[in-house]
Design an enzyme around this catalytic site. Structure first.
Site: not given
Lengths: 375, 394
Positions: B133, B248, B378
């Site tokens: 990724y 995930e 975040e």
């Protein structure tokens, strides 16, 4: 059993949500406070609770109740919390009913509770913090007992039809055995209840027992073995207080999120500021975790599982932590208006503080878990 | 006896007979996790026996359909299996990105051929997968990735570089996001699968502060990827990626759970610090911190159970994995801070035998990546704010 509300429970929640929001919204509490109401709750509302079947939610069908469980009681309590509705529901319909279940007292007190006519109070605390120890004396006297000592933080103590009292019939303050639980009718001679208005506008009494004579049949369960019904009472009361506190935290959070979606500063909605978004998202996370802890405790209680006691302590401690964050963030994110009496958010902070202390605060329950885990 | 009770007693008996005693000990370091793959030489006999037995029953993926190597269990049966495994403290037989990430994505977006080809091998731990990724310039802003895949008729020609590819150096296959349209940021990404032995693929481990190298840089130099290895539609790989990221996050959030039963954190603190005459940890401030951590940890265990139940019933908010990921990883970091505080100077030893090669310190350092990998804390908070709380955009 999956860890979410089933269809019946969801239906009950929707019913309770509409009913409590309609019959006892925050303005109901504000009105009682402003008129310096001396009862602390509305008798009329208590009767309406009975008409809805709520007062008998934990009472068996053989006594005219609904015969439901702690999950269902919690569903109602969450709505009470969300609306800050003054009610003897937690003490009477949840904690007292659990203590009296399966004893001869059920015959005497349950019909009035189911009918919304009877109110119970719990006289357990002997100091400003809840402790497991019991010092108050109950000496054998004639056919019964004589109670001497003082209790405090007794919600509805000045108007209750009967008071459940823990007292020591043998041993020393910290002993497990030697505690006996009594149901004392309100007209017992020598019992003086002085009501004090608390921070959240609810009324709790300091009660003096000056040689109060009760018959032997006032004993709940067995003499010297009162921990058993007392533990039942506390487990139910703590799970219930956690559920009500969850409602307080959720109500404050909803109000706060709603506010920051509308309030403009610097020419923009303050809810678009990342500083506030991150804090709001953190708060949401804490509340979700607390919600799961409460439901887990209720389900284990209903299943009669051995792990229920520890799960109840987790729920009481976790809701204490999460809802404290919720009410604090509530005031902070509302800014100056959050500090005004006119605005409701401050009431949530006050109510949370009272429920946090009830039956042991977050520290008490974390300590309890630590002791059980051997450290 | 109800069907579920019968299933419980049969499961209990089977686990009793098939789970080796070594696999009922708490996981103590990364080496205790089994990842499967073509090279199984690093596995202990007990690890292999446990993985093979569970794989043969489809119980490494109990709720996948049987035709794809799964156990075909209902949600209630899968829960019973989890409970019975927890009862004997059985280890997870197989840790696998194939199970937790690619599998669910293939079940939803894969062709029948892709499912038949890849899923059973994942279930049996035969092929170890890694995830391609992140890139050096596409971290939290993943959609700005640049690794290109050129259409060459029967195949794509892949060129570029990935980074933070977990265990790429041990992986047999990779599921990878590639750019198939340079003019469209989100709708120009495709999701492809290929063998790590394909010519042009190379990996280089990155040494981390923990002294471990769980992550790699991965390079693609004119790698030929057959067209049939495209998952989902061309240029629509972002949908697959987002779906997979949810899984995930769910997996990473499990880190917050620790293990059931005996608590190594508490045992460790008692061993180093000792108890006072009241039976309480002799450092009252640390005791208070551990106790509060335990409250949150147990409450989070309930939340995980609730989340799984809601997920299986199709009732979970689609952005809820972000909350689980955020809370679980922050909790795991505080667990390891407390482990370090409890262990004192013992836990600072980096290579000694009694510290098992510095395992406590290395694991503590490793957890600092929890709130970065799989989307930073975040980023998760942004997702919760926007998608669950529906707070306004800037």
């Amino acid at each position: 059993m999956p860890l979410f509300l089933n269809d019946d429970q969801t239906m009950l929640r929707d019913t309770a949500r509409d009913f409590v929001a309609d019959a006892a919204p925050v303005s109901h509490m504000r009105k009682l406070r402003d008129s310096k109401d001396e009862t602390g709750f509305s008798r009329d509302l208590w009767k309406q609770f009975a008409d809805m079947g709520f007062t008998g939610i934990l009472v068996g069908e053989d006594h005219g109740g609904l015969g439901l469980g702690h999950v269902e009681a919690g569903v109602v309590l969450e709505e009470i919390g969300r609306n800050l509705s003054p009610s003897p529901f937690l003490q009477t319909a949840v904690a007292a009913v659990e203590a009296l279940k399966g004893t001869p007292h059920a015959e005497r007190w349950f019909p009035g509770i189911v009918a919304g006519e009877t109110v119970a109070a719990l006289a357990l605390d002997e100091g400003a913090k809840f402790r497991a120890s019991v010092s108050m004396k109950a000496e054998r006297s004639g056919n019964g007992f004589k109670l001497t000592g003082a209790k405090q933080f007794v919600h509805h103590g000045h108007v209750a039809d009967f008071v459940i009292v823990s007292a020591r019939t043998a041993g020393a303050a910290d002993d497990q055995d030697g505690v006996t639980l009594f149901a004392v009718p309100k007209d017992a001679a020598g019992m003086t209840a002085r009501a004090e208005r608390l921070t959240d506008a609810s009324l709790a009494a300091r009660i003096e027992f000056d040689g109060v004579e009760v018959d032997a049949d006032a004993v709940i369960g067995e003499v010297d073995a009162g921990r058993k019904p007392l533990d039942r009472l506390l487990r139910a009361g703590r799970a219930g207080a956690a559920a009500e506190m969850l409602g307080v935290g959720a109500g404050a959070m909803d109000m706060t999120i709603g506010y920051i979606k509308e309030r403009k500063q610097f020419g923009t909605l303050i809810g678009s500021f990342q500083a506030l978004q991150h804090r709001a998202a953190h708060l949401y996370s804490e509340m979700e975790v607390a919600r799961a802890a409460v439901l887990k405790a209720q389900q284990l209680l209903d299943a009669g599982d051995d792990k229920a006691d520890a799960a109840v302590s987790v729920a009481k401690a976790m809701t204490g932590l999460a809802t404290m964050l919720s009410v604090q963030e509530g005031i902070q994110m509302h800014g100056g208006i959050g500090m005004t009496d006119e605005y409701d958010i401050g009431f949530y902070m006050k109510r949370q503080r009272v429920l946090a202390e009830l039956f042991g605060d977050a520290n008490y329950h974390a300590d309890r878990l630590a002791q059980a885990a051997g450290y | 006896m109800s069907d579920l009770e019968t299933f419980r007693s049969e499961t209990r008996a089977w686990l009793e007979a098939n789970c080796p005693p070594e696999m009922r000990e708490p996981i103590r370091s990364e080496k205790d996790s089994v990842w499967g793959g073509r090279d199984q030489s690093a596995m202990t006999p007990a690890q292999k026996q446990w993985m093979d037995a569970m794989g043969a029953k489809g119980w490494t993926v109990p709720d996948w359909p049987k035709e794809y190597g799964g156990g075909g269990l209902s949600a209630a049966e899968a829960k019973v299996l989890r409970e019975e495994m927890a009862r004997i403290r059985a280890r997870n037989p197989l840790s696998s990105f194939g199970i937790s990430m690619l599998g669910p994505a293939l079940l939803k977006y894969g062709t029948e051929e892709q499912k038949k080809e890849h899923l059973p091998k994942i279930a049996r731990g035969e092929i170890r997968w890694c995830q391609g990724y992140s890139e050096p310039n596409a971290g939290s802003d993943l959609a700005s990735l640049a690794t290109s895949a050129e259409d060459k008729g029967d195949h794509f020609l892949v060129n570029g570089q990935k980074v933070w590819t977990s265990y790429a150096n041990y992986a047999d296959w990779i599921f990878c996001l590639v750019r198939t349209d340079k003019t469209n940021k989100h709708n120009g990404i495709s999701f492809v699968l290929f063998d790590m032995q394909t010519p042009g693929v190379s990996t280089k481990p990155i040494l981390l502060i923990s002294g471990y190298s769980p992550f790699c840089e991965t390079f693609f130099d004119n790698v030929k990827v057959p067209k049939e290895n495209l998952v989902g539609e061309l240029n629509k790989g972002w949908d697959v990626a987002k779906y997979l990221l949810g899984h995930e996050r769910e997996m990473i959030s499990n880190m917050g759970l620790g293990g059931g039963g005996k608590n190594p954190l508490i045992d460790g603190a008692i061993a180093t610090i000792g108890l006072d005459h009241d039976g309480r940890l002799a450092d009252p401030l640390l005791r208070a911190k551990i106790a509060e951590f335990e409250v949150r940890s147990k409450a989070f265990a309930a939340q995980s159970e609730r989340f799984i139940d809601e997920l299986k019933a199709g009732r979970a908010h689609p952005a809820q994995p972000s909350m689980m990921k955020y809370y679980g990883t922050e909790l795991n970091k505080s667990r390891h801070e407390l482990i370090m505080a409890s262990g004192g100077s013992d836990n600072l030893e980096w290579e000694s035998e009694r510290s098992r090669g510095g395992a406590p310190a290395r694991d503590w350092l490793r957890t600092k990546a929890n709130s970065i990998e799989g989307g930073t804390s975040e980023v998760q908070l942004n997702i919760i704010s926007k998608r669950i709380l529906e707070l306004p955009g800037a």
